[in-house]
Design a protein around this motif. Structure first.
Motif, PDB file in Angstrom:
ATOM      1  N   MET A  86     -15.618   3.397  21.198  1.00 20.77           N
ATOM      2  CA  MET A  86     -14.567   3.137  20.223  1.00 20.77           C
ATOM      3  C   MET A  86     -14.145   4.464  19.593  1.00 20.77           C
ATOM      4  N   ILE A  87     -12.832   4.731  19.603  1.00 22.77           N
ATOM      5  CA  ILE A  87     -12.282   5.978  19.087  1.00 22.77           C
ATOM      6  C   ILE A  87     -11.287   5.658  17.977  1.00 22.77           C
ATOM      7  N   PRO A  88     -11.383   6.337  16.824  1.00 19.14           N
ATOM      8  CA  PRO A  88     -10.406   6.101  15.757  1.00 19.14           C
ATOM      9  C   PRO A  88      -8.981   6.376  16.248  1.00 19.14           C
ATOM     10  N   VAL A  89      -8.056   5.513  15.845  1.00 21.64           N
ATOM     11  CA  VAL A  89      -6.659   5.647  16.254  1.00 21.64           C
ATOM     12  C   VAL A  89      -6.015   6.848  15.574  1.00 21.64           C
ATOM     13  N   GLY A  90      -6.236   7.003  14.285  1.00 21.16           N
ATOM     14  CA  GLY A  90      -5.597   8.086  13.539  1.00 21.16           C
ATOM     15  C   GLY A  90      -6.184   9.442  13.865  1.00 21.16           C
ATOM     16  N   LYS A  91      -5.309  10.412  14.119  1.00 22.83           N
ATOM     17  CA  LYS A  91      -5.779  11.771  14.438  1.00 22.83           C
ATOM     18  C   LYS A  91      -6.561  12.377  13.286  1.00 22.83           C
ATOM     19  N   LYS A  92      -6.149  12.088  12.053  1.00 22.03           N
ATOM     20  CA  LYS A  92      -6.877  12.625  10.892  1.00 22.03           C
ATOM     21  C   LYS A  92      -8.268  12.012  10.795  1.00 22.03           C
ATOM     22  N   ASP A  93      -8.382  10.710  11.078  1.00 25.38           N
ATOM     23  CA  ASP A  93      -9.693  10.059  11.070  1.00 25.38           C
ATOM     24  C   ASP A  93     -10.591  10.649  12.154  1.00 25.38           C
TER      25      ASP A  93
END
Length: 142
Positions: A86-93
Motif C-alpha cells: 500500500m502506497i500513499p496517494v499524495g506525494k507529500k504524504d
C-alpha cells in the motif's frame, strides 16, 4: 564484552520487537493504493528524467517509480519482500513517510555508534559494527 557480542546483542534486541516496521509504523494516510510486487529482492536501477527503475537481482525491471521518494518507499518496504504494498496517494504524504523513516534510521545509526563508543572507547571501527548490524537486519539507507 566483545565486538561480536555487541553486534549480536543489538541485532537480537532490534529483531525482537525494538525495530519499527516500514511502512506500517510510518504511514500517516488512509488514502493509499495497492501495487503488486514480486516478493524478491529489489534494487534501484537507472534514472531517466526523474523516474527510477526498480529491478530484481537479475537486472529485470520490476517497477517504474515516478520519483525518488516512491522508489525509496518501495525499496524500504521491500525489506520483508511483500507481494502487495500500500502506497500513499499524495506525494507529500509519501515524501513525509520516507523522510520520517530515514530520520528514524539515522537516529538508530546514531544510537548504535554512541553505544559502541561508550563500550569500546579506544576503537574506531564503529561504522563497521553499525553496518554489520544494519546488514544483519536487511536495513538500508538510500
Amino acid at each position: 564484552m566483545t565486538e561480536k557480542d555487541f553486534i549480536h546483542n543489538w541485532v537480537f534486541d532490534l529483531r525482537n520487537g525494538n525495530l519499527k516496521k516500514f511502512p506500517e509504523d510510518f504511514v500517516n494516510s488512509d488514502n493509499c493504493y495497492e501495487i503488486d510486487l514480486p516478493a524478491k529482492t529489489l534494487v534501484l536501477g537507472s534514472e531517466l528524467f526523474g523516474s527510477y527503475e526498480l529491478v530484481d537481482m537479475k537486472g529485470e525491471k520490476v517497477f517504474q517509480a515516478e520519483d525518488i521518494f516512491q522508489a525509496k518507499y518501495i525499496l524500504y518496504s521491500n525489506r520483508t519482500m511483500p507481494s502487495k504494498l500500500m502506497i500513499p496517494v499524495g506525494k507529500k504524504d509519501l515524501e513525509r513517510t520516507v523522510k520520517q523513516y530515514e530520520k528514524y534510521l539515522d537516529g538508530l545509526l546514531g544510537e548504535i555508534i554512541k553505544s559502541f563508543r561508550n563500550e569500546f572507547p579506544e576503537k574506531k571501527n564503529f561504522f563497521e559494527a553499525a553496518n554489520t548490524i544494519f546488514n544483519s537486519l536487511f536495513l538500508h539507507r538510500y
